[in-house]
Design a protein around this motif. Structure first.
Motif, PDB file in Angstrom:
ATOM      1  N   PRO A 180      64.951 -52.963 -28.228  1.00 45.03           N
ATOM      2  CA  PRO A 180      64.548 -52.972 -26.818  1.00 45.03           C
ATOM      3  C   PRO A 180      64.764 -54.317 -26.135  1.00 45.03           C
ATOM      4  O   PRO A 180      64.584 -55.372 -26.724  1.00 45.03           O
ATOM      5  CB  PRO A 180      63.059 -52.626 -26.880  1.00 45.03           C
ATOM      6  CG  PRO A 180      62.613 -53.101 -28.228  1.00 45.03           C
ATOM      7  CD  PRO A 180      63.788 -52.898 -29.133  1.00 45.03           C
ATOM      8  N   GLU A 181      65.170 -54.216 -24.878  1.00 45.25           N
ATOM      9  CA  GLU A 181      65.279 -55.385 -24.000  1.00 45.25           C
ATOM     10  C   GLU A 181      64.232 -55.322 -22.900  1.00 45.25           C
ATOM     11  O   GLU A 181      63.748 -56.355 -22.436  1.00 45.25           O
ATOM     12  CB  GLU A 181      66.687 -55.463 -23.413  1.00 45.25           C
ATOM     13  CG  GLU A 181      67.762 -55.680 -24.482  1.00 45.25           C
ATOM     14  CD  GLU A 181      69.167 -55.526 -23.949  1.00 45.25           C
ATOM     15  OE1 GLU A 181      69.324 -55.379 -22.709  1.00 45.25           O
ATOM     16  OE2 GLU A 181      70.110 -55.530 -24.759  1.00 45.25           O
ATOM     17  N   THR A 182      63.890 -54.099 -22.480  1.00 41.02           N
ATOM     18  CA  THR A 182      62.765 -53.895 -21.558  1.00 41.02           C
ATOM     19  C   THR A 182      61.983 -52.671 -22.030  1.00 41.02           C
ATOM     20  O   THR A 182      62.564 -51.726 -22.579  1.00 41.02           O
ATOM     21  CB  THR A 182      63.208 -53.667 -20.102  1.00 41.02           C
ATOM     22  OG1 THR A 182      63.878 -52.408 -19.986  1.00 41.02           O
ATOM     23  CG2 THR A 182      64.107 -54.804 -19.611  1.00 41.02           C
ATOM     24  N   VAL A 183      60.673 -52.705 -21.810  1.00 40.00           N
ATOM     25  CA  VAL A 183      59.809 -51.563 -22.099  1.00 40.00           C
ATOM     26  C   VAL A 183      58.828 -51.438 -20.941  1.00 40.00           C
ATOM     27  O   VAL A 183      58.074 -52.375 -20.665  1.00 40.00           O
ATOM     28  CB  VAL A 183      59.033 -51.728 -23.425  1.00 40.00           C
ATOM     29  CG1 VAL A 183      58.228 -50.468 -23.718  1.00 40.00           C
ATOM     30  CG2 VAL A 183      59.969 -52.050 -24.581  1.00 40.00           C
ATOM     31  N   GLU A 184      58.861 -50.303 -20.265  1.00 40.64           N
ATOM     32  CA  GLU A 184      57.962 -50.089 -19.124  1.00 40.64           C
ATOM     33  C   GLU A 184      56.925 -49.019 -19.454  1.00 40.64           C
ATOM     34  O   GLU A 184      57.273 -47.925 -19.898  1.00 40.64           O
ATOM     35  CB  GLU A 184      58.737 -49.666 -17.881  1.00 40.64           C
ATOM     36  CG  GLU A 184      57.819 -49.432 -16.677  1.00 40.64           C
ATOM     37  CD  GLU A 184      58.548 -48.948 -15.438  1.00 40.64           C
ATOM     38  OE1 GLU A 184      57.906 -48.251 -14.626  1.00 40.64           O
ATOM     39  OE2 GLU A 184      59.742 -49.273 -15.282  1.00 40.64           O
ATOM     40  N   PHE A 185      55.670 -49.349 -19.205  1.00 43.46           N
ATOM     41  CA  PHE A 185      54.560 -48.412 -19.385  1.00 43.46           C
ATOM     42  C   PHE A 185      54.090 -47.945 -18.012  1.00 43.46           C
ATOM     43  O   PHE A 185      53.788 -48.767 -17.138  1.00 43.46           O
ATOM     44  CB  PHE A 185      53.419 -49.080 -20.152  1.00 43.46           C
ATOM     45  CG  PHE A 185      53.765 -49.402 -21.578  1.00 43.46           C
ATOM     46  CD1 PHE A 185      53.465 -48.514 -22.600  1.00 43.46           C
ATOM     47  CD2 PHE A 185      54.415 -50.582 -21.896  1.00 43.46           C
ATOM     48  CE1 PHE A 185      53.808 -48.795 -23.916  1.00 43.46           C
ATOM     49  CE2 PHE A 185      54.771 -50.876 -23.210  1.00 43.46           C
ATOM     50  CZ  PHE A 185      54.459 -49.986 -24.218  1.00 43.46           C
ATOM     51  N   TRP A 186      54.052 -46.631 -17.841  1.00 46.90           N
ATOM     52  CA  TRP A 186      53.705 -46.009 -16.564  1.00 46.90           C
ATOM     53  C   TRP A 186      52.507 -45.109 -16.774  1.00 46.90           C
ATOM     54  O   TRP A 186      52.507 -44.274 -17.677  1.00 46.90           O
ATOM     55  CB  TRP A 186      54.895 -45.197 -16.068  1.00 46.90           C
ATOM     56  CG  TRP A 186      54.766 -44.493 -14.740  1.00 46.90           C
ATOM     57  CD1 TRP A 186      55.274 -44.907 -13.546  1.00 46.90           C
ATOM     58  CD2 TRP A 186      54.149 -43.217 -14.486  1.00 46.90           C
ATOM     59  NE1 TRP A 186      55.000 -43.978 -12.562  1.00 46.90           N
ATOM     60  CE2 TRP A 186      54.308 -42.933 -13.124  1.00 46.90           C
ATOM     61  CE3 TRP A 186      53.459 -42.299 -15.296  1.00 46.90           C
ATOM     62  CZ2 TRP A 186      53.815 -41.770 -12.533  1.00 46.90           C
ATOM     63  CZ3 TRP A 186      52.953 -41.140 -14.716  1.00 46.90           C
ATOM     64  CH2 TRP A 186      53.145 -40.886 -13.349  1.00 46.90           C
ATOM     65  N   GLN A 187      51.498 -45.301 -15.947  1.00 46.35           N
ATOM     66  CA  GLN A 187      50.308 -44.441 -16.004  1.00 46.35           C
ATOM     67  C   GLN A 187      50.011 -43.927 -14.611  1.00 46.35           C
ATOM     68  O   GLN A 187      49.916 -44.702 -13.652  1.00 46.35           O
ATOM     69  CB  GLN A 187      49.108 -45.212 -16.545  1.00 46.35           C
ATOM     70  CG  GLN A 187      47.840 -44.357 -16.668  1.00 46.35           C
ATOM     71  CD  GLN A 187      46.799 -45.012 -17.566  1.00 46.35           C
ATOM     72  OE1 GLN A 187      47.024 -45.243 -18.739  1.00 46.35           O
ATOM     73  NE2 GLN A 187      45.641 -45.323 -16.988  1.00 46.35           N
ATOM     74  N   GLY A 188      49.865 -42.602 -14.503  1.00 50.26           N
ATOM     75  CA  GLY A 188      49.635 -41.997 -13.199  1.00 50.26           C
ATOM     76  C   GLY A 188      48.293 -42.371 -12.609  1.00 50.26           C
ATOM     77  O   GLY A 188      47.295 -42.488 -13.322  1.00 50.26           O
ATOM     78  N   GLY A 189      48.269 -42.561 -11.285  1.00 47.54           N
ATOM     79  CA  GLY A 189      47.042 -42.915 -10.576  1.00 47.54           C
ATOM     80  C   GLY A 189      46.833 -42.036  -9.351  1.00 47.54           C
ATOM     81  O   GLY A 189      47.748 -41.345  -8.897  1.00 47.54           O
TER      82      GLY A 189
END
Length: 214
Positions: A180-189
């Protein structure tokens, strides 16, 4: 179509994600979220969308299964003659997406794919059920075939050939590791005010962590 797509929506009600909730290393954070996805009953939490690009710059996507993870990256297995493998050979830059929609979370990863050593592929291959092992021998993945019967005939042939067990690792099958070079964590709001945090690889400090606007 029975319903107006523009009216399909779901408002997310989970807790907000804060920087203090996150690990300093994205692999540690992914492992924590993965464990939670398992505990919360996400169906096949190791299913991930893999995007590659062909020689014309056309992106392609498909679902594959995560079968290994450590600090070096994310591992999946495939036929080296497949479309995805050929595209990786031409352009190792790929992306992954874990769409854990039922718990209002996603993890998106960009990086580079490289083949793992055959010894590592063999270590995994021997743990596969017999049917999966001979399946790897039976399908010329991504090739055009005239009918399903071709696959069924080949599968029967492999069953007879390896009926006593001890199926060897095919030379044309094995694993890729995405570093990995980038890792994005997304959580709905609520009200579409989602929480997004992006880890970016830095040679100087390891990983940068930034909040992104939804």
């Amino acid at each position: 179509m029975s319903k107006d797509l523009s009216q399909l929506r779901e408002d997310y009600t989970g807790e907000s994600l804060r920087r203090k909730d996150l690990s300093r290393d994205p692999i540690d954070q992914f492992q924590a979220w993965f464990s939670q996805a398992q505990d919360l009953g996400v169906v096949e939490p190791n299913a991930m969308s893999l995007a590659t690009v062909d020689e014309k710059g056309q992106p392609w996507q498909r679902s594959v299964l995560l079968k290994g993870l450590d600090k070096r990256g994310f591992v999946f297995f495939t036929n080296f003659g497949s479309r995805k493998s050929q595209q990786i050979a031409g352009n190792a830059k790929v992306s992954l997406l874990f769409p854990w929609i039922s718990i209002h979370r996603q993890v998106a990863i960009t990086g580079s794919a490289t083949k793992i050593p055959a010894t590592e592929s063999l270590k995994y291959f021997v743990t596969r059920p017999f049917g999966s092992q001979i399946g790897a021998w039976s399908s010329p993945q991504s090739s055009i075939i005239s009918s399903r019967s071709i696959l069924e005939t080949k599968l029967d042939e492999m069953k007879r050939k390896f009926k006593k067990g001890g199926v060897p690792l095919p030379s044309f099958w094995g694993g890729f590791r995405i570093t990995p070079e980038t890792v994005e964590f997304w959580q709905g709001g609520q009200n579409r005010i989602h929480d997004r945090f992006l880890y970016s690889k830095s040679d100087d400090i390891g990983w940068n962590l930034n909040r992104l606007a939804p």
